[in-house]
Design an enzyme around this catalytic site. Structure first.
Site, short mmCIF file in Angstrom:
data_model
loop_
_atom_site.label_atom_id
_atom_site.label_comp_id
_atom_site.label_asym_id
_atom_site.label_seq_id
_atom_site.Cartn_x
_atom_site.Cartn_y
_atom_site.Cartn_z
N HIS A 216 35.53 45.39 37.74
CA HIS A 216 35.69 44.06 37.17
C HIS A 216 34.51 43.14 37.49
O HIS A 216 34.55 41.95 37.24
CB HIS A 216 36.99 43.47 37.75
CG HIS A 216 37.52 42.28 37.01
ND1 HIS A 216 37.72 41.07 37.62
CD2 HIS A 216 37.91 42.12 35.72
CE1 HIS A 216 38.22 40.21 36.76
NE2 HIS A 216 38.34 40.82 35.59
N LYS A 218 30.80 41.22 37.61
CA LYS A 218 29.84 40.64 36.66
C LYS A 218 28.57 40.31 37.44
O LYS A 218 28.52 39.33 38.18
CB LYS A 218 30.39 39.35 36.02
CG LYS A 218 31.62 39.55 35.12
CD LYS A 218 32.90 39.41 35.83
CE LYS A 218 34.09 39.50 34.86
NZ LYS A 218 35.37 39.66 35.55
N ASP A 223 14.41 41.72 39.01
CA ASP A 223 13.28 41.92 39.94
C ASP A 223 13.68 41.80 41.40
O ASP A 223 12.81 41.63 42.27
CB ASP A 223 12.15 40.94 39.63
CG ASP A 223 11.50 41.20 38.28
OD1 ASP A 223 11.64 42.33 37.76
OD2 ASP A 223 10.85 40.29 37.74
N HIS A 392 38.79 30.63 32.72
CA HIS A 392 38.74 31.96 33.31
C HIS A 392 38.12 31.93 34.71
O HIS A 392 37.89 32.96 35.32
CB HIS A 392 37.94 32.86 32.37
CG HIS A 392 38.04 34.32 32.63
ND1 HIS A 392 36.98 35.08 33.08
CD2 HIS A 392 39.08 35.18 32.51
CE1 HIS A 392 37.36 36.33 33.21
NE2 HIS A 392 38.63 36.43 32.88
N LYS A 394 37.30 31.69 38.66
CA LYS A 394 37.94 32.17 39.88
C LYS A 394 37.26 31.47 41.06
O LYS A 394 36.21 31.89 41.55
CB LYS A 394 37.80 33.68 40.02
CG LYS A 394 38.41 34.49 38.84
CD LYS A 394 37.37 34.85 37.85
CE LYS A 394 37.79 35.94 36.88
NZ LYS A 394 39.04 35.79 36.19
N ASP A 399 38.05 22.33 52.36
CA ASP A 399 37.53 21.21 53.14
C ASP A 399 36.23 20.64 52.57
O ASP A 399 35.43 20.03 53.30
CB ASP A 399 37.32 21.62 54.60
CG ASP A 399 38.62 22.02 55.28
OD1 ASP A 399 39.69 21.63 54.77
OD2 ASP A 399 38.57 22.72 56.30
#
Length: 474
Positions: A216, A218, A223, A392, A394, A399
């Site tokens: 899952h 991404k 370089d 979408h 996450k 704090d």
């Protein structure tokens, strides 16, 4: 005939229940699977065999998949490049979290990173395309979803140009998430010199051992000096209105600095097991990266090959060390009882807990499962806001000091079954920026009130209860 049917049913059901008893890890999940195999003749045991068995405990899967990946992580946990920038915390809170991640994921916190927040599809892909255009040596790209459309066409055009310039390009994609990326589409990339491979490919010979374990992540690394990670997939739904949910919202980050070394290590490991090519451990793939900014960043990765559920441990640790406030944005908030209890304890202890989720989901089962957790959270004072659009992202902020952005959802799949990657930023300024973006959506008109929530229809409550029954299986 009826006798044969019942004997077969009893044999298969008994076999399933015995396996659940011997190999179950949590009581709630064991009960859900047991009822499933009893209520759904043959279909229940088949679903359990495909999705319920913890194959990491079985010798075949352990030898062929898990142990090899674990050994790889432990063997190459310290690589050249960037080690001079490892940060040592004086603050107990930060040190506790950083130490946990270093032990369960083998990644250190690096200082000297320049972080750019990318809060829309346009911002994210403009930044990624710019980095690709400036690549000199190599481009490493990994996505759960690579979907046909204008974005993928743009990647193709850029890759075609960069290959002609002598830039090495390697591309990984999840074989389930990118199910449309096969045949002529993949061949088109390979024909121009891109080394493209599926991760955990779904084939007849390994179906039972890979179907439930998805990559899952991404990640883009250019370089070895510029990296990207977050929640965006390569799909046009982040750029234009192509579904009833409208344009999907998300959050990504661009990293320049020593922490890119960690993203590269995640990619190299996945590439080694997907492409079965040479180890990309040469120094040129891990260049020494000088400090370029002021942010301390730490990468955390987790998956079926991890000895511990690292993403879940990260979220639990952040909740437990928070003293003032916790902000969580997630589209699939189905975390299970340990995390729910930690949030309830935090709220009862005086920590301001705020949860931001979409009102509508791309999965009805996930939506009703998520809503089934709200009553007990609202009851202890957790603030819940329902965005009218589909986000979408996450994200978890504690704090206004530490923030996590990545691919890991608050659900069993991300905790136990998926390969995930998050980036943790120990930076008050970045935490403040992301919290401000978060709070823009926390308005009174989308706030969920306990009394109003309890007045929802009996049918909705029934669907939530039914979804809750299946939530440990998601």
């Amino acid at each position: 005939m009826n006798t044969i049917f019942w004997l077969a049913y009893l044999s298969v059901t008994l076999w399933s229940i015995v396996n659940i008893i011997f190999n179950g890890s949590r009581a709630t999940k064991m009960v859900s699977w047991s009822l499933s195999v009893i209520i759904l003749p043959f279909i229940g045991p088949l679903l359990y065999y495909l999705f319920g068995i913890n194959r990491r405990k079985f010798k075949l899967f352990k030898l062929k998949q898990t142990e090899k990946r674990r050994l790889y992580s432990e063997t190459y946990k310290e690589l050249k490049g960037g080690e001079q920038s490892v940060h040592r915390f004086n603050d107990y809170k930060e040190d506790k979290l950083a130490s946990l991640i270093r032990k369960n994921s083998y990644f250190a916190p690096y200082e000297g990173n320049d972080i750019t927040l990318l809060n829309s599809g346009e911002e994210a892909f403009d930044a990624i395309f710019k980095a690709i255009e400036e690549a000199k040596e190599f481009i490493h790209l990994q996505y759960y979803i690579l979907e046909e459309g204008m974005l993928l066409d743009r990647f193709y055009e850029l890759f075609q140009k960069k290959v002609k310039e002598g830039v090495e390009i390697r591309m990984l994609y999840d074989s389930l998430g990118s199910n449309s990326l096969r045949g002529k589409v993949v061949k088109r990339f390979k024909d121009i010199g891109v080394k493209a491979f599926p991760t955990m490919p779904i084939r007849f010979g390994n179906l039972l051992f890979t179907l439930n374990y998805r990559n899952h992540r991404k990640i883009v690394v250019v370089d070895g000096k510029i990296g990207f990670t977050g929640g965006f997939n390569v799909s046009d739904k982040y750029m234009k209105d192509v579904s009833e949910l409208g344009i999907w919202q998300d959050l990504h980050i661009r990293i320049a600095g020593p922490a890119v070394n960690s993203l590269q290590r995640v990619f190299v490991k996945d590439y080694h097991f997907a492409g079965k090519e040479e180890l990309l451990l040469q120094d040129r793939y891990f260049p020494k990266v000088e400090p370029t900014g002021d942010t301390i960043a730490q990468i955390i990765s987790s998956g079926p090959d991890s000895r511990y559920p690292a993403i879940m441990q990260q979220y639990l640790a952040m909740i437990n060390i928070a003293t003032n406030n916790i902000c969580i944005a997630n589209p699939y908030f189905i975390p299970g009882e340990p995390v729910l209890e930690a949030l309830r304890i935090a709220a009862l202890s005086g920590v301001k807990v705020t949860l931001l989720t979409p009102r509508k989901s791309d999965s009805l089962l996930a939506q009703y499962s998520m809503f089934s957790t709200f009553d007990s959270l609202l009851e202890v004072g957790v603030n819940i806001y329902l965005r009218p659009d589909f986000s979408h992202s996450k994200v978890i902020i504690i704090d206004t000091e530490i923030v996590s952005v990545g691919s890991g959802n608050f659900d069993y799949r991300s905790f136990e079954h998926n390969f995930e990657t998050n980036a943790i930023l120990y930076d008050q300024d970045k935490a403040t920026q992301i919290e401000e973006l978060f709070l823009r959506h926390c308005t009174d008109d989308v706030k969920l009130e306990l009394e109003a929530f309890r007045k929802r229809s009996p049918f909705s409550k029934f669907l939530e209860g039914l979804a809750k029954f299946f939530s440990p299986l998601l």
